[in-house]
Design a protein around this motif. Sequence first.
Motif, PDB file in Angstrom:
ATOM      1  N   ARG A  24     -15.713   8.820 -16.265  1.00  0.00           N
ATOM      2  CA  ARG A  24     -14.813   7.768 -15.792  1.00  0.00           C
ATOM      3  C   ARG A  24     -15.134   7.367 -14.353  1.00  0.00           C
ATOM      4  O   ARG A  24     -15.055   6.184 -14.006  1.00  0.00           O
ATOM      5  CB  ARG A  24     -13.354   8.243 -15.897  1.00  0.00           C
ATOM      6  N   HIS A  34     -11.048   7.692  -5.994  1.00  0.00           N
ATOM      7  CA  HIS A  34     -10.061   8.749  -6.225  1.00  0.00           C
ATOM      8  C   HIS A  34      -8.668   8.157  -6.446  1.00  0.00           C
ATOM      9  O   HIS A  34      -7.911   8.622  -7.321  1.00  0.00           O
ATOM     10  CB  HIS A  34     -10.045   9.714  -5.039  1.00  0.00           C
ATOM     11  N   LEU A  91      -8.503   6.807  -9.929  1.00  0.00           N
ATOM     12  CA  LEU A  91      -8.356   7.883 -10.902  1.00  0.00           C
ATOM     13  C   LEU A  91      -6.908   8.372 -10.969  1.00  0.00           C
ATOM     14  O   LEU A  91      -6.370   8.624 -12.052  1.00  0.00           O
ATOM     15  CB  LEU A  91      -9.284   9.048 -10.534  1.00  0.00           C
ATOM     16  N   GLN A  92      -6.280   8.484  -9.808  1.00  0.00           N
ATOM     17  CA  GLN A  92      -4.892   8.927  -9.777  1.00  0.00           C
ATOM     18  C   GLN A  92      -3.978   7.919 -10.462  1.00  0.00           C
ATOM     19  O   GLN A  92      -3.021   8.296 -11.146  1.00  0.00           O
ATOM     20  CB  GLN A  92      -4.436   9.147  -8.335  1.00  0.00           C
ATOM     21  N   GLU A 100      -4.678   6.178 -12.971  1.00  0.00           N
ATOM     22  CA  GLU A 100      -4.871   6.296 -14.406  1.00  0.00           C
ATOM     23  C   GLU A 100      -4.352   7.632 -14.962  1.00  0.00           C
ATOM     24  O   GLU A 100      -4.459   7.883 -16.157  1.00  0.00           O
ATOM     25  CB  GLU A 100      -6.352   6.142 -14.752  1.00  0.00           C
ATOM     26  N   GLY A 101      -3.820   8.488 -14.072  1.00  0.00           N
ATOM     27  CA  GLY A 101      -3.233   9.740 -14.534  1.00  0.00           C
ATOM     28  C   GLY A 101      -4.151  10.933 -14.491  1.00  0.00           C
ATOM     29  O   GLY A 101      -3.831  11.989 -15.060  1.00  0.00           O
ATOM     30  N   TRP A 102      -5.307  10.818 -13.820  1.00  0.00           N
ATOM     31  CA  TRP A 102      -6.210  11.955 -13.699  1.00  0.00           C
ATOM     32  C   TRP A 102      -5.696  12.877 -12.590  1.00  0.00           C
ATOM     33  O   TRP A 102      -5.620  12.479 -11.435  1.00  0.00           O
ATOM     34  CB  TRP A 102      -7.626  11.491 -13.367  1.00  0.00           C
ATOM     35  N   HIS A 103      -5.365  14.137 -12.930  1.00  0.00           N
ATOM     36  CA  HIS A 103      -4.850  15.097 -11.958  1.00  0.00           C
ATOM     37  C   HIS A 103      -6.022  15.885 -11.375  1.00  0.00           C
ATOM     38  O   HIS A 103      -6.402  16.945 -11.869  1.00  0.00           O
ATOM     39  CB  HIS A 103      -3.824  16.027 -12.617  1.00  0.00           C
ATOM     40  N   VAL A 104      -6.608  15.320 -10.338  1.00  0.00           N
ATOM     41  CA  VAL A 104      -7.784  15.928  -9.715  1.00  0.00           C
ATOM     42  C   VAL A 104      -7.680  15.704  -8.212  1.00  0.00           C
ATOM     43  O   VAL A 104      -7.213  14.657  -7.755  1.00  0.00           O
ATOM     44  CB  VAL A 104      -9.081  15.293 -10.281  1.00  0.00           C
ATOM     45  N   THR A 114     -13.357  15.094  -6.694  1.00  0.00           N
ATOM     46  CA  THR A 114     -13.856  13.722  -6.829  1.00  0.00           C
ATOM     47  C   THR A 114     -15.107  13.522  -5.986  1.00  0.00           C
ATOM     48  O   THR A 114     -16.096  12.954  -6.444  1.00  0.00           O
ATOM     49  CB  THR A 114     -12.777  12.713  -6.408  1.00  0.00           C
TER      50      THR A 114
END
Length: 231
Positions: free
Chosen positions: A2, A19, A22-23, A25-29, A34
């Motif tokens: 992604r 980053h 990504l957040q 879109e719900g990516w917990h990282v 990143t």
Amino acid sequence: MRIKELAEARVRYGYRRLHVLLQREGWHVNHKRTYRLYSEEGLSIRTRNPRRRRACRYRSGRSEADALNDVWAMDFMSDKLFDGRPFRILTIVDCHTREALATVARTNFRAYQVVEELDRIARSRGKPRSIRVDNGPEFAGRLLDQWAYLNKVELDFSRPGKPTDNAFIEAFNSRLRQECLNTSWFLSMADARHRINDWRIDYNEERPHSALGNLTPSAFAAQLKPARKVA
């Protein structure tokens, strides 16, 4: 994967902006991971191209326009009235059907006016999946980015100094320049809007397009089913 997809769509975004996307879109990282993946995939962009070398290259790869409302392209043009007063033209085309969706003339443009025009078009024909734009302030600002995020539309930015990244709108602008702007003597803004819009209608409904088998853009679009429904 992604991160690579986002980096290809937003070629001037560093890992911090990616980053944030990504957040959204719900990516917990966290940002450290990143950055590590961003570096390992070689997605970093140098601000200057080295001379006589090919050590630096921009990310490549973009979606194709395979259906109506799949990909739009958007740009600005400039011209002058008979007395030298400048004005700008917002041009928007559908990259698959080649339809001229807008040729809006104003003395100047703000980001909110670009968003208003996109909303107007979307109400009548639906939203695009992607919009190709350059890095101008009206396109790179937060307001358009927010509109795209809320409407699930991808903004595909051209690489600086690479007009061929948005070849559809560049070709359309060239025709508008040659067939309308260079042959007209605009007496007022109202006259400019009227003449430019008349040319747009003629372009869509009368002018044969060689890439469409010499059909007009409107006739070609009439044969297709919309790729996205009107919201």
